[in-house]
Design an enzyme around this catalytic site. Structure first.
Site, short mmCIF file in Angstrom:
data_model
loop_
_atom_site.label_atom_id
_atom_site.label_comp_id
_atom_site.label_asym_id
_atom_site.label_seq_id
_atom_site.Cartn_x
_atom_site.Cartn_y
_atom_site.Cartn_z
N ARG A 1 18.63 -55.59 15.07
CA ARG A 1 18.61 -55.82 16.52
C ARG A 1 20.03 -55.93 17.09
NH1 ARG A 1 13.48 -59.90 16.88
NH2 ARG A 1 11.95 -58.25 17.07
N LYS B 1 -8.29 -54.83 14.54
CA LYS B 1 -9.31 -55.26 15.49
C LYS B 1 -9.47 -54.35 16.70
CE LYS B 1 -9.06 -60.24 14.87
NZ LYS B 1 -8.54 -61.40 15.60
N GLY C 1 3.93 -52.84 16.38
CA GLY C 1 3.39 -53.57 15.23
C GLY C 1 3.43 -52.85 13.91
N GLY D 1 5.23 -56.24 21.00
CA GLY D 1 4.36 -56.65 22.11
C GLY D 1 4.65 -55.91 23.40
P1 AMP Z 1 -2.79 -54.39 13.79
O1 AMP Z 1 -1.81 -55.53 13.81
O2 AMP Z 1 -3.94 -54.55 14.71
O3 AMP Z 1 -2.09 -53.07 13.91
O4 AMP Z 1 -3.46 -54.44 12.37
C1 AMP Z 1 -2.74 -54.23 11.20
C2 AMP Z 1 -3.52 -54.79 10.05
O5 AMP Z 1 -4.77 -54.15 9.95
C3 AMP Z 1 -2.81 -54.58 8.74
O6 AMP Z 1 -2.45 -55.81 8.21
C4 AMP Z 1 -3.86 -53.90 7.88
O7 AMP Z 1 -3.92 -54.42 6.58
C5 AMP Z 1 -5.15 -54.19 8.60
N1 AMP Z 1 -6.19 -53.19 8.30
C6 AMP Z 1 -6.09 -51.86 8.42
N2 AMP Z 1 -7.21 -51.26 8.02
C7 AMP Z 1 -8.06 -52.22 7.63
C8 AMP Z 1 -9.36 -52.25 7.08
N3 AMP Z 1 -10.04 -51.11 6.89
N4 AMP Z 1 -9.92 -53.43 6.81
C9 AMP Z 1 -9.25 -54.57 7.02
N5 AMP Z 1 -8.01 -54.63 7.51
C10 AMP Z 1 -7.40 -53.47 7.82
#
Ligand code: AMP
Length: 399
Positions: free
Chosen positions: A36, A201, A357, A380
């Site tokens: 950064r 999610k 992310g 974010g």
């Molecule tokens: P995000 O912060 O929403 O981009 O989510 C990232 C996280 O989603 C990572 O830590 C991944 O391990 C998790 N992830 C990705 N695919 C899956 C899956 N099929 N089941 C559970 N967790 C997942």
């Protein structure tokens, strides 16, 4: 040419909001990752090179109640001096107050002053006007180069703008790079435009998907969130990640996409595991027919081919979120394959932006950061940009 690069900062004192929120070792206060700091060097150097002087302000960590040694920006002074080729960096141990004004007033062209942590004052995050006014008196012009906090209407990131006339407010190079890349994707995208959305999610990504339904031609949905969509369509997903309270929204998004003529691509097959662990037993199954007791943790071979074909035909690519649990070796094949496809499409002339992310962590981890058009540094902030929100730190410079 941009407003920033066109401007001659000779004899101007530039007050720059930077993002020096770097990790510090708890005992030695050594800097863990200085990316950064490095990112903003071109902005600082341009001003010094023009014959201006620089006052730097930033937050560091999350101080609770006033000054804390472990969040002091004084730990960055020596390293910043080194990064700037050995010039002396002065330090004000309070970001406002008599000492800070005196140091700022005595700055000569070519000199740099770093202020103490802005968040030692509650007023910073509250967006307090009086505090913002006090800060504004430390410079002749205001440069916002902290994209990571652009989604916050804090005193130094947004409120301060009103104390500078529009011609004395600038984006630094970091901000400019982020804003240009995001606008290229959201407002000037060459079609076909594919958005690849993954991660855990659905609930985190609903607003992004809704905004992209207005812009993209294709949306690829991978990662854990895909299974809520399969269940919403009546599929069997075993014990895969699922948000039962989002089934209706998932259905609704699919319907909206159909109405708008946006193609939604869900992974036809999955790598499944009998456990959420690095040494689980694995197999492959259609994503809508996963056996009881098993869970989908990555996209499988057919899905990789399916997604790769879409990516290769695209001229604009936005990627947010991994395709599987890429932190575990057994479940990173899908994310790696998608990174490869994005890199190849970029090589063939597409514009690709990876942002927000864990997909950023993934492209860095797999060594693809230099093979895509742009990797965003603002987690974010970039997510809110993709959601179609107006970011206060950007609006403040433009207004
Ligand atoms: P995000 O912060 O929403 O981009 O989510 C990232 C996280 O989603 C990572 O830590 C991944 O391990 C998790 N992830 C990705 N695919 C899956 C899956 N099929 N089941 C559970 N967790 C997942």
């Amino acid at each position: 040419m941009s407003k920033f690069s066109d401007y001659n900062f000779a004899n101007q004192k530039a007050l720059i909001r930077v993002d020096f929120n770097v990790p510090l070792d708890k005992q030695t206060f050594a800097i863990g990752d200085d990316n950064r700091m490095k990112a903003t060097l071109p902005t600082i150097q341009k001003i010094l090179h023009d014959g201006g002087s620089v006052v730097l302000m930033s937050h560091l960590g999350r101080p609770k109640d006033g000054p804390e040694e472990r969040y002091s920006l004084k730990h960055l002074v020596n390293h910043l001096s080194e990064l700037l080729g050995g010039i002396t960096v002065k330090f004000a141990n309070d970001c406002i107050g008599a000492a800070a004004y005196k140091l700022s007033a005595s700055l000569q062209p070519g000199e740099v002053l770093l202020l103490e942590n802005l968040r030692f004052y509650k007023e910073e995050e509250k967006g307090d006007e009086i505090f913002a006014k006090k800060l504004s008196e430390l410079g002749d012009v205001w440069v916002n180069d902290a994209f990571g906090t652009a989604h916050r209407a804090h005193a130094s990131t947004a409120v301060i703008a009103k104390f500078f006339p529009p011609e004395k407010r600038f984006f630094g190079y970091v901000m400019e790079g982020e804003v240009t890349a995001a606008e290229q994707v959201l407002h000037k995208a060459e079609k076909p435009f594919v958005a690849i959305i993954g991660g855990a999610k659905v609930s985190d990504k609903i607003l992004i998907i809704e905004n992209l339904l207005e812009r993209a031609t294709d949306i690829i949905i991978g990662g854990g969130m895909a299974y809520t969509f399969f269940k919403a369509q009546g599929g069997a997903i075993g014990k895969s990640l699922c948000e039962d309270d989002r089934l209706e929204i998932a259905k609704d998004l699919l319907q909206k996409a159909a109405l708008k003529g946006v193609s939604i691509h869900l992974p036809s097959d999955s790598i499944i595991a009998d456990n959420f662990s690095a040494d689980a037993n694995t197999s492959t199954a259609p994503s809508n027919n996963i056996p009881e007791g098993w869970m989908g943790l990555d996209i499988a071979e057919n899905a990789v081919e399916q997604f790769t074909n879409v990516i290769k035909q695209s001229k604009t690519i936005l990627w947010n979120g991994p395709m599987g649990v890429f932190e575990m070796e057994k479940f990173q094949t899908g994310t790696k394959a998608i990174a490869t496809a994005v890199a190849e499409a970029t090589q063939a002339g597409a514009f690709s932006l990876v942002g927000g992310g864990d997909s950023v962590a993934a492209v860095n981890q797999f060594g693809f950061a230099n093979k895509v058009s742009y990797v965003s540094t603002g987690g974010g902030a970039m997510l809110e940009y993709f959601e179609g929100k107006v970011l206060p730190g950007i609006a403040a410079v433009k207004e």
